[in-house]
Structure formats: C-alpha cells, structure tokens
Design an enzyme around this catalytic site. Structure first.
Site, short mmCIF file in Angstrom:
data_model
loop_
_atom_site.label_atom_id
_atom_site.label_comp_id
_atom_site.label_asym_id
_atom_site.label_seq_id
_atom_site.Cartn_x
_atom_site.Cartn_y
_atom_site.Cartn_z
N SER A 41 11.45 3.93 -12.41
CA SER A 41 12.04 2.83 -13.18
C SER A 41 11.01 1.98 -13.90
O SER A 41 11.36 1.13 -14.72
CB SER A 41 12.88 1.94 -12.26
OG SER A 41 12.06 1.33 -11.27
N SER A 42 9.72 2.22 -13.62
CA SER A 42 8.68 1.41 -14.27
C SER A 42 7.34 2.13 -14.21
O SER A 42 7.19 3.15 -13.53
CB SER A 42 8.57 0.03 -13.60
OG SER A 42 8.21 0.17 -12.24
N GLY A 43 6.36 1.56 -14.92
CA GLY A 43 4.99 2.03 -14.84
C GLY A 43 4.79 3.48 -15.21
O GLY A 43 5.42 4.02 -16.12
N ARG A 64 14.45 1.96 -6.25
CA ARG A 64 15.29 1.07 -5.43
C ARG A 64 16.15 0.13 -6.26
O ARG A 64 17.30 -0.12 -5.92
CB ARG A 64 14.41 0.25 -4.48
CG ARG A 64 13.78 1.06 -3.36
CD ARG A 64 12.85 0.22 -2.52
NE ARG A 64 11.73 -0.30 -3.29
CZ ARG A 64 10.79 -1.10 -2.79
NH1 ARG A 64 10.85 -1.49 -1.53
NH2 ARG A 64 9.79 -1.52 -3.55
N LYS A 68 16.99 -2.10 -12.89
CA LYS A 68 15.83 -1.57 -13.61
C LYS A 68 16.04 -0.10 -13.97
O LYS A 68 15.61 0.35 -15.04
CB LYS A 68 14.57 -1.74 -12.77
CG LYS A 68 14.07 -3.18 -12.70
CD LYS A 68 12.83 -3.29 -11.85
CE LYS A 68 11.63 -2.60 -12.46
NZ LYS A 68 10.39 -2.82 -11.66
N ASP A 93 15.89 4.10 -1.40
CA ASP A 93 14.53 3.90 -0.91
C ASP A 93 14.06 5.23 -0.32
O ASP A 93 14.55 5.66 0.72
CB ASP A 93 14.51 2.80 0.15
CG ASP A 93 13.09 2.43 0.58
OD1 ASP A 93 12.19 3.27 0.41
OD2 ASP A 93 12.89 1.31 1.09
N SER A 172 -1.78 10.19 -6.97
CA SER A 172 -2.72 9.47 -6.14
C SER A 172 -3.47 8.46 -7.00
O SER A 172 -2.93 7.97 -7.99
CB SER A 172 -3.69 10.47 -5.48
OG SER A 172 -4.57 9.81 -4.61
N TYR A 186 -4.39 0.55 1.59
CA TYR A 186 -3.91 1.41 0.50
C TYR A 186 -4.60 2.77 0.46
O TYR A 186 -3.95 3.82 0.39
CB TYR A 186 -4.10 0.68 -0.82
CG TYR A 186 -3.71 1.45 -2.05
CD1 TYR A 186 -2.38 1.61 -2.39
CD2 TYR A 186 -4.68 1.98 -2.91
CE1 TYR A 186 -2.01 2.30 -3.54
CE2 TYR A 186 -4.32 2.67 -4.04
CZ TYR A 186 -2.99 2.83 -4.36
OH TYR A 186 -2.63 3.51 -5.50
N LYS A 190 -3.31 7.17 0.28
CA LYS A 190 -3.56 8.09 -0.83
C LYS A 190 -4.42 9.26 -0.39
O LYS A 190 -4.28 10.38 -0.89
CB LYS A 190 -4.21 7.34 -2.00
CG LYS A 190 -3.29 6.30 -2.63
CD LYS A 190 -2.02 6.93 -3.19
CE LYS A 190 -1.17 5.94 -3.95
NZ LYS A 190 0.04 6.56 -4.55
#
Length: 304
Positions: A41-43, A64, A68, A93, A172, A186, A190
């Site tokens: 939904s983004s990025g 989720r 959006k 989710d 990644s 984080y 990854k």
C-alpha cells in the site's frame, strides 16, 4: 607470449558468456502473470506493484490499512495496459495468523490464478541503543519482518512446486548485510531473511530471489531493479555502488545464477574487503566521536 595470454583471456570470457545462459533461470513473463505484493500500500511495495502492472501483470495487494490499499489501487489502475488487468486488495496482517494468511491467498488465487511472483515487502523498523529498545519491539520486528515473509511464502510455495513455476522475492536492506549501530532490533530480522532465502534456494523450486536494497535510493529506482532482477531470476539484487559492493562481500555461500556473476565475486572480493575495512573504521570513528560529544554535553549540563 602477451598476445597468447590476451587471446586466452578473450576466449575464456567468450566461453563464460556462452555457458551463462545454460545455467541462468528462464525469464519470467509478467504480462498476464499474477503478482502478489505484501506491504503493497506504500513505499517500495507500491512502486513494485506499479512497475509490474505497467508490464501487464495482475496484482494482489496485501497490507493492514484498508483505506490506504483502496487509494493505492486507484493509483495503480491508472497504469493499465489492457482492460483485462485487475488489482485485488486484501487487508490482513501477514505476521499474526498463518491460517488467515493462507486463506486470503487461496481466495486471491481462486480469483486471479496461481501466484507467479510473490514479493515480500511488508516490514517495519525501530532504532535506538540496544538497552534502550523495549523487549517487545524485538518480538514485534521479528514477527513483521521475518514471519511476515515466512507466512505468505509458505502459503504459495506448494502450488509453485506443483507447477514447477514461480518466484519469491524477499526484500531486505543493507542492514541485513552488516550490523549497524542503532539497528540491533532491525538488522537480525533482515539477516534471518537471507538465511531463509538461501535455504529455500536449495529446494526444488524454479527460482528464489532475495533483493537487497539501499534505503538511500528512491523507492521507484529500487522497485525497477527488484522487478528487473525478479524477471531475470537473479538471487542477489543490489542498488547503487555501495549495494553492489555489499552484495559481493556478503555473497559467502549464496548461489549464483550465472558464471559471470561468480567470476565477479571471485575477482572483486579481496579488493572490496579492503574498502570495507575502511568503511568499518569510519563507522566506528563516527560512533565514538558522537558518544564523546554526547558525554561532554551531558557533563556540561550537570555543571550548570
């Protein structure tokens, strides 16, 4: 003698280019293919969906936020190349309930056909010193960034193996190639994706791919590289000069999809390791300098 050596090198390079197509995966045809993008939904996820849709694919977006998703659906549909294309939105989710993820992907495949390309792009990040990060943040990031890729992949892989066709992309980052200050919660998530991708590569599925992207690049640029490498079936995908160097340095025991790729790794590994040591020294110097400045600032505040 020099002429003979040069002729040998030229002949060797030509042989590599002739043999490479024999071990390289067949290109994936996106027109009419069913592409599933989590975190779509983004990025970067949205940009990947747009890039695939431009090439004639049918898209399933998973995220989720339902609002959006619907906004992104309208944006993607502007790039249709024919009136048969469909953008399906699913609000779920992907990190919480495997059975729910499995069910929604079954529904998506009933509507748009078997999944030809799954792009695991759902992810989140929390930064800070190790001792300052809440313990539940480590659990949440491992669930979203790792299990959020495991569940969708597990839900589609059986059908891919039955068809002997399909590709899975794990998105990644450079923090998944080396540990970085402030990314103790984080980076490990990854790194885990890399291990998953390498292990999956050994199973009898046509192609698996891990895409390693640079956060300093534009999402559109990253998306184009990921889609291009997904089509070609490359295992490693990198963006920018730093990303290329890291992909060579961290190739380790990962598979190669062409002889030329393996040759590049062999030739460049030593040189890039030397450059990498300078990078590490620079990182350490920056961290120490910042910590010293903070300590001086805190001391000055106490004396006032």
């Amino acid at each position: 003698m020099l002429l003979l050596a040069a002729a040998f090198v030229v002949a060797f390079v030509l042989l590599l280019y002739m043999v490479s197509p024999l071990i390289s995966p067949k290109p994936l045809k996106l027109p009419g293919a069913h592409v599933v993008v989590t975190g779509g939904s983004s990025g970067i996820g949205k940009c990947i969906a747009i890039e695939c849709y431009k090439q004639g694919a049918f898209i399933t977006l998973i995220a989720r936020d339902e609002n959006k998703l619907l906004q992104t659906k309208k944006e993607i549909e502007k790039y249709s190349v024919n009136d048969k294309q469909v953008v399906l939105c699913i609000s779920v989710d992907v990190s919480k309930d495997y059975e729910q993820v499995e069910n929604v992907l079954k529904q998506a495949q009933e509507k748009l056909g078997p999944v030809d390309l799954l792009v695991n792009c759902a992810g989140t990040s929390v930064t800070g010193k190790f001792e300052a990060i809440e313990v539940n943040s480590f659990e949440r990031l491992m669930a979203v960034n790792y299990l959020g890729s495991v569940y969708p992949s597990r839900a589609v892989i059986s059908t891919m193996k039955e068809r002997r066709m399909g590709r899975i992309v794990f998105v990644s980052s450079q923090a998944g190639q080396l540990g970085l200050f402030g990314y103790t919660a984080y980076s490990p998530t990854k790194f885990a994706l890399r291990g998953l991708a390498e292990a999956l590569q050994m199973e009898p599925l046509e192609t698996k791919l891990i895409s390693e992207t640079s956060s300093v690049c534009q999402a559109e640029q990253v998306a184009r590289v990921i889609v291009k490498d997904a089509i070609q079936g490359n295992f490693n995908s990198s963006v920018g000069s730093d990303g290329y160097m890291l992909s060579i340095l961290t190739s380790g025991m990962s598979p190669v999809t062409s002889i030329t790729e393996g040759l590049q790794q062999v030739v460049c590994m030593g040189i890039f390791r030397i450059i990498g040591l300078f990078y590490l020294g620079s990182f350490d110097s920056i961290v120490r300098r910042c910590m010293m400045q903070r300590e001086k600032s805190e001391s000055a505040d106490k004396t006032e």
